[in-house]
Design a protein around this motif. Structure first.
Motif, PDB file in Angstrom:
ATOM      1  N   PHE A 175       0.825  -1.205   0.000  1.00  0.00           N
ATOM      2  CA  PHE A 175       0.000   0.000   0.000  1.00  0.00           C
ATOM      3  C   PHE A 175       0.860   1.256   0.000  1.00  0.00           C
ATOM      4  O   PHE A 175       0.577   2.213  -0.692  1.00  0.00           O
ATOM      5  CB  PHE A 175      -0.956   0.027   1.184  1.00  0.00           C
ATOM      6  N   ARG A 176       1.910   1.250   0.788  1.00  0.00           N
ATOM      7  CA  ARG A 176       2.784   2.431   0.818  1.00  0.00           C
ATOM      8  C   ARG A 176       3.409   2.665  -0.550  1.00  0.00           C
ATOM      9  O   ARG A 176       3.526   3.797  -0.996  1.00  0.00           O
ATOM     10  CB  ARG A 176       3.850   2.265   1.890  1.00  0.00           C
ATOM     11  N   TYR A 177       3.804   1.597  -1.223  1.00  0.00           N
ATOM     12  CA  TYR A 177       4.355   1.746  -2.571  1.00  0.00           C
ATOM     13  C   TYR A 177       3.312   2.344  -3.503  1.00  0.00           C
ATOM     14  O   TYR A 177       3.579   3.292  -4.227  1.00  0.00           O
ATOM     15  CB  TYR A 177       4.819   0.388  -3.107  1.00  0.00           C
ATOM     16  N   PHE A 178       2.100   1.797  -3.479  1.00  0.00           N
ATOM     17  CA  PHE A 178       1.054   2.283  -4.375  1.00  0.00           C
ATOM     18  C   PHE A 178       0.627   3.704  -4.043  1.00  0.00           C
ATOM     19  O   PHE A 178       0.326   4.485  -4.928  1.00  0.00           O
ATOM     20  CB  PHE A 178      -0.165   1.356  -4.375  1.00  0.00           C
ATOM     21  N   ILE A 179       0.600   4.059  -2.777  1.00  0.00           N
ATOM     22  CA  ILE A 179       0.233   5.419  -2.390  1.00  0.00           C
ATOM     23  C   ILE A 179       1.226   6.402  -2.985  1.00  0.00           C
ATOM     24  O   ILE A 179       0.862   7.447  -3.499  1.00  0.00           O
ATOM     25  CB  ILE A 179       0.203   5.571  -0.853  1.00  0.00           C
ATOM     26  N   ASN A 180       2.498   6.040  -2.924  1.00  0.00           N
ATOM     27  CA  ASN A 180       3.545   6.946  -3.402  1.00  0.00           C
ATOM     28  C   ASN A 180       3.670   6.963  -4.916  1.00  0.00           C
ATOM     29  O   ASN A 180       4.085   7.958  -5.486  1.00  0.00           O
ATOM     30  CB  ASN A 180       4.890   6.568  -2.778  1.00  0.00           C
ATOM     31  N   SER A 181       3.288   5.886  -5.584  1.00  0.00           N
ATOM     32  CA  SER A 181       3.555   5.806  -7.013  1.00  0.00           C
ATOM     33  C   SER A 181       2.318   5.699  -7.891  1.00  0.00           C
ATOM     34  O   SER A 181       2.417   5.794  -9.103  1.00  0.00           O
ATOM     35  CB  SER A 181       4.461   4.596  -7.294  1.00  0.00           C
ATOM     36  N   ASN A 182       1.158   5.486  -7.287  1.00  0.00           N
ATOM     37  CA  ASN A 182       0.000   5.188  -8.108  1.00  0.00           C
ATOM     38  C   ASN A 182      -1.263   5.699  -7.430  1.00  0.00           C
ATOM     39  O   ASN A 182      -1.652   5.190  -6.393  1.00  0.00           O
ATOM     40  CB  ASN A 182      -0.082   3.669  -8.303  1.00  0.00           C
ATOM     41  N   THR A 183      -1.896   6.679  -8.022  1.00  0.00           N
ATOM     42  CA  THR A 183      -3.101   7.235  -7.411  1.00  0.00           C
ATOM     43  C   THR A 183      -4.308   6.328  -7.601  1.00  0.00           C
ATOM     44  O   THR A 183      -5.347   6.568  -7.014  1.00  0.00           O
ATOM     45  CB  THR A 183      -3.428   8.622  -7.988  1.00  0.00           C
ATOM     46  N   ASN A 184      -4.182   5.278  -8.394  1.00  0.00           N
ATOM     47  CA  ASN A 184      -5.307   4.372  -8.610  1.00  0.00           C
ATOM     48  C   ASN A 184      -5.816   3.762  -7.311  1.00  0.00           C
ATOM     49  O   ASN A 184      -7.015   3.592  -7.135  1.00  0.00           O
ATOM     50  CB  ASN A 184      -4.927   3.247  -9.571  1.00  0.00           C
ATOM     51  N   VAL A 185      -4.929   3.438  -6.398  1.00  0.00           N
ATOM     52  CA  VAL A 185      -5.333   2.833  -5.137  1.00  0.00           C
ATOM     53  C   VAL A 185      -6.205   3.806  -4.346  1.00  0.00           C
ATOM     54  O   VAL A 185      -7.264   3.442  -3.848  1.00  0.00           O
ATOM     55  CB  VAL A 185      -4.112   2.397  -4.305  1.00  0.00           C
ATOM     56  N   VAL A 186      -5.768   5.023  -4.237  1.00  0.00           N
ATOM     57  CA  VAL A 186      -6.535   6.029  -3.509  1.00  0.00           C
ATOM     58  C   VAL A 186      -7.869   6.274  -4.203  1.00  0.00           C
ATOM     59  O   VAL A 186      -8.907   6.401  -3.540  1.00  0.00           O
ATOM     60  CB  VAL A 186      -5.732   7.331  -3.363  1.00  0.00           C
ATOM     61  N   ASP A 187      -7.862   6.315  -5.514  1.00  0.00           N
ATOM     62  CA  ASP A 187      -9.111   6.489  -6.271  1.00  0.00           C
ATOM     63  C   ASP A 187     -10.086   5.342  -6.003  1.00  0.00           C
ATOM     64  O   ASP A 187     -11.285   5.570  -5.820  1.00  0.00           O
ATOM     65  CB  ASP A 187      -8.837   6.566  -7.775  1.00  0.00           C
ATOM     66  N   ILE A 188      -9.583   4.127  -5.976  1.00  0.00           N
ATOM     67  CA  ILE A 188     -10.419   2.950  -5.710  1.00  0.00           C
ATOM     68  C   ILE A 188     -11.054   3.067  -4.329  1.00  0.00           C
ATOM     69  O   ILE A 188     -12.264   2.879  -4.159  1.00  0.00           O
ATOM     70  CB  ILE A 188      -9.586   1.648  -5.815  1.00  0.00           C
ATOM     71  N   ILE A 189     -10.260   3.396  -3.343  1.00  0.00           N
ATOM     72  CA  ILE A 189     -10.774   3.501  -1.975  1.00  0.00           C
ATOM     73  C   ILE A 189     -11.753   4.664  -1.857  1.00  0.00           C
ATOM     74  O   ILE A 189     -12.781   4.555  -1.187  1.00  0.00           O
ATOM     75  CB  ILE A 189      -9.614   3.622  -0.971  1.00  0.00           C
ATOM     76  N   PHE A 190     -11.459   5.765  -2.519  1.00  0.00           N
ATOM     77  CA  PHE A 190     -12.359   6.914  -2.505  1.00  0.00           C
ATOM     78  C   PHE A 190     -13.731   6.532  -3.060  1.00  0.00           C
ATOM     79  O   PHE A 190     -14.766   6.867  -2.478  1.00  0.00           O
ATOM     80  CB  PHE A 190     -11.744   8.055  -3.320  1.00  0.00           C
ATOM     81  N   LYS A 191     -13.748   5.805  -4.172  1.00  0.00           N
ATOM     82  CA  LYS A 191     -15.015   5.376  -4.776  1.00  0.00           C
ATOM     83  C   LYS A 191     -15.764   4.393  -3.881  1.00  0.00           C
ATOM     84  O   LYS A 191     -16.984   4.485  -3.721  1.00  0.00           O
ATOM     85  CB  LYS A 191     -14.764   4.754  -6.150  1.00  0.00           C
ATOM     86  N   GLU A 192     -15.049   3.448  -3.315  1.00  0.00           N
ATOM     87  CA  GLU A 192     -15.689   2.475  -2.416  1.00  0.00           C
ATOM     88  C   GLU A 192     -16.240   3.162  -1.172  1.00  0.00           C
ATOM     89  O   GLU A 192     -17.304   2.811  -0.679  1.00  0.00           O
ATOM     90  CB  GLU A 192     -14.697   1.379  -2.010  1.00  0.00           C
ATOM     91  N   ASN A 193     -15.513   4.153  -0.681  1.00  0.00           N
ATOM     92  CA  ASN A 193     -15.971   4.904   0.482  1.00  0.00           C
ATOM     93  C   ASN A 193     -17.263   5.656   0.170  1.00  0.00           C
ATOM     94  O   ASN A 193     -18.152   5.754   1.013  1.00  0.00           O
ATOM     95  CB  ASN A 193     -14.884   5.878   0.933  1.00  0.00           C
ATOM     96  N   ALA A 194     -17.375   6.170  -1.058  1.00  0.00           N
ATOM     97  CA  ALA A 194     -18.592   6.878  -1.468  1.00  0.00           C
ATOM     98  C   ALA A 194     -19.789   5.927  -1.515  1.00  0.00           C
ATOM     99  O   ALA A 194     -20.919   6.332  -1.220  1.00  0.00           O
ATOM    100  CB  ALA A 194     -18.386   7.542  -2.822  1.00  0.00           C
TER     101      ALA A 194
END
Length: 83
Positions: free
Chosen positions: A12-31
């Motif tokens: 997760f730390r790698y993806f947070i730093n290098s790939n906004t897709n993870v944050v986007d996925i979580i943002f959508k699921e949170n919605a």
């Protein structure tokens, strides 16, 4: 021996730093399920490096519920990234 949870954390730390897709996925699921507080839990755990017990106290949840939701988050992200 590296624990499975540590591998998830590092991933997760790698993806947070290098790939906004993870944050986007979580943002959508949170919605879709704001009561699950996925975004808050994710941010507290991986951005602010808080322990599950600290997150539980802050969000007024049990530590086991925080653990469960972190597993849910990892499964959601994994399934979305595999597609």
């Amino acid at each position: 021996m590296v624990k499975f949870s540590n591998i998830i954390l590092l991933s997760f730390r790698y993806f947070i730093n290098s790939n906004t897709n993870v944050v986007d996925i979580i943002f959508k699921e949170n919605a879709l399920a704001p009561q699950k507080q996925y975004l808050d839990i994710f941010k507290l755990r991986f951005k602010y490096n808080k322990k599950q017990s600290e997150i539980a106290e802050e969000l007024e949840l049990s530590q086991s519920e925080v653990s469960k939701r972190l597993v849910e988050i990892s499964k959601i992200v994994k399934s979305k990234l595999e597609n």
